[in-house]
Design a protein around this motif. Structure first.
Motif, short mmCIF file in Angstrom:
data_model
loop_
_atom_site.label_atom_id
_atom_site.label_comp_id
_atom_site.label_asym_id
_atom_site.label_seq_id
_atom_site.Cartn_x
_atom_site.Cartn_y
_atom_site.Cartn_z
N ASP A 15 -56.73 15.12 76.91
CA ASP A 15 -56.52 15.77 75.62
C ASP A 15 -56.93 17.24 75.62
O ASP A 15 -56.89 17.91 74.59
CB ASP A 15 -57.33 15.04 74.53
N LEU A 18 -54.51 19.66 74.05
CA LEU A 18 -54.48 19.73 72.58
C LEU A 18 -55.48 20.76 72.08
O LEU A 18 -55.19 21.53 71.16
CB LEU A 18 -54.80 18.36 71.98
N LYS A 25 -55.47 16.15 67.18
CA LYS A 25 -54.96 14.92 67.77
C LYS A 25 -54.43 13.98 66.70
O LYS A 25 -55.07 13.73 65.69
CB LYS A 25 -56.05 14.22 68.59
N SER A 27 -51.88 14.42 64.75
CA SER A 27 -51.28 15.08 63.59
C SER A 27 -49.89 15.59 63.92
O SER A 27 -49.42 15.53 65.05
CB SER A 27 -52.15 16.26 63.13
N THR A 119 -49.28 13.48 69.39
CA THR A 119 -49.56 14.69 68.62
C THR A 119 -48.32 15.57 68.66
O THR A 119 -47.80 15.87 69.73
CB THR A 119 -50.76 15.45 69.21
N SER A 179 -47.45 12.12 57.71
CA SER A 179 -48.71 12.40 58.39
C SER A 179 -49.74 12.80 57.33
O SER A 179 -49.39 13.38 56.31
CB SER A 179 -48.53 13.53 59.40
#
Length: 223
Positions: A15, A18, A25, A27, A119, A179
């Protein structure tokens, strides 16, 4: 009706990317052309897959594959991604109600974490340029349900016009809440639209909480 987006999925090894890209994360974050170019560069050597995307598009594809008549209203650019999108949608048996504009097509960069969480860095492009005046009321006559993709909800005027047309022709209206961060940014509008027009709401726990501020059981009752 929804965002006609070409999904480009990439499997991340961690991750860390990101954090580097400032993407929360799990989203969906709207990005501009520069950010899209940056993501393309970062995922160049990762395992990738390209497909048609957008919540409404995916739902339409599922219905078509079960033998049910389905159509899709959206907008694409006059580029290779737009051509890919129209071709793939048509192959699945969906009736296309597309408008084409000479701008880049929308792309959704789906960055997949090792644990499977997705994501999104979403560049709307042509998908965001669909306007109320481009909607054809006659389209609604052929359907029983009108499904609105939650990621399109930022376009208030378009949503208002579309739900009015759908109600005029007696359609049931469904919306997904996309979301949690989309809900937070558009909560007041969503609350009004749901009360005045919507018959069916799709939401996960985070989205329902963002809309109501309540636990899942209480949120369901309020919605």
């Amino acid at each position: 009706m929804g965002n006609a987006l070409v999904d480009i999925s990439a499997l991340m090894k961690s991750d860390d990317l990101l954090t580097e890209l400032s993407l929360p994360k799990g989203s969906m974050t709207l990005i501009d052309k520069d950010k899209r170019a940056c993501i393309f560069e970062k995922i160049e050597n990762l395992e990738k897959e390209m497909t048609t995307g957008g919540s409404a598009s995916n739902t339409s594809k599922a219905l078509a594959r079960m033998g049910m008549p389905a159509g899709f209203i959206g907008k694409v650019g006059s580029d290779k991604y737009g051509a890919f999108y129209i071709d793939e949608i048509t192959k699945t048996g969906i009736i296309p109600h597309f408008i084409t504009e000479n701008v880049p097509s929308g792309t959704a960069m789906a960055l997949i974490s090792p644990n499977g969480e997705r994501t999104f860095g979403t560049y709307l492009g042509a998908a965001a340029n669909l306007i109320p005046e481009e909607l054809d009321a006659d389209i609604f006559k052929s359907y029983d349900y009108f499904y609105i993709e939650g990621y399109l909800v930022q376009n208030y005027a378009l949503i208002e016009q579309a739900v009015k047309m759908a109600k005029l022709h007696g359609l049931k209206i469904a919306i997904d809440l996309a979301s949690y961060n989309v809900v937070e940014a558009n909560r007041e509008f969503l609350e009004r639209i749901i009360v005045e027009y919507v018959d069916i709401v799709f939401a996960n726990e985070e989205e329902a909480h963002a809309l109501t501020g309540k636990s899942p059981e209480e949120a369901v009752m309020q919605i």
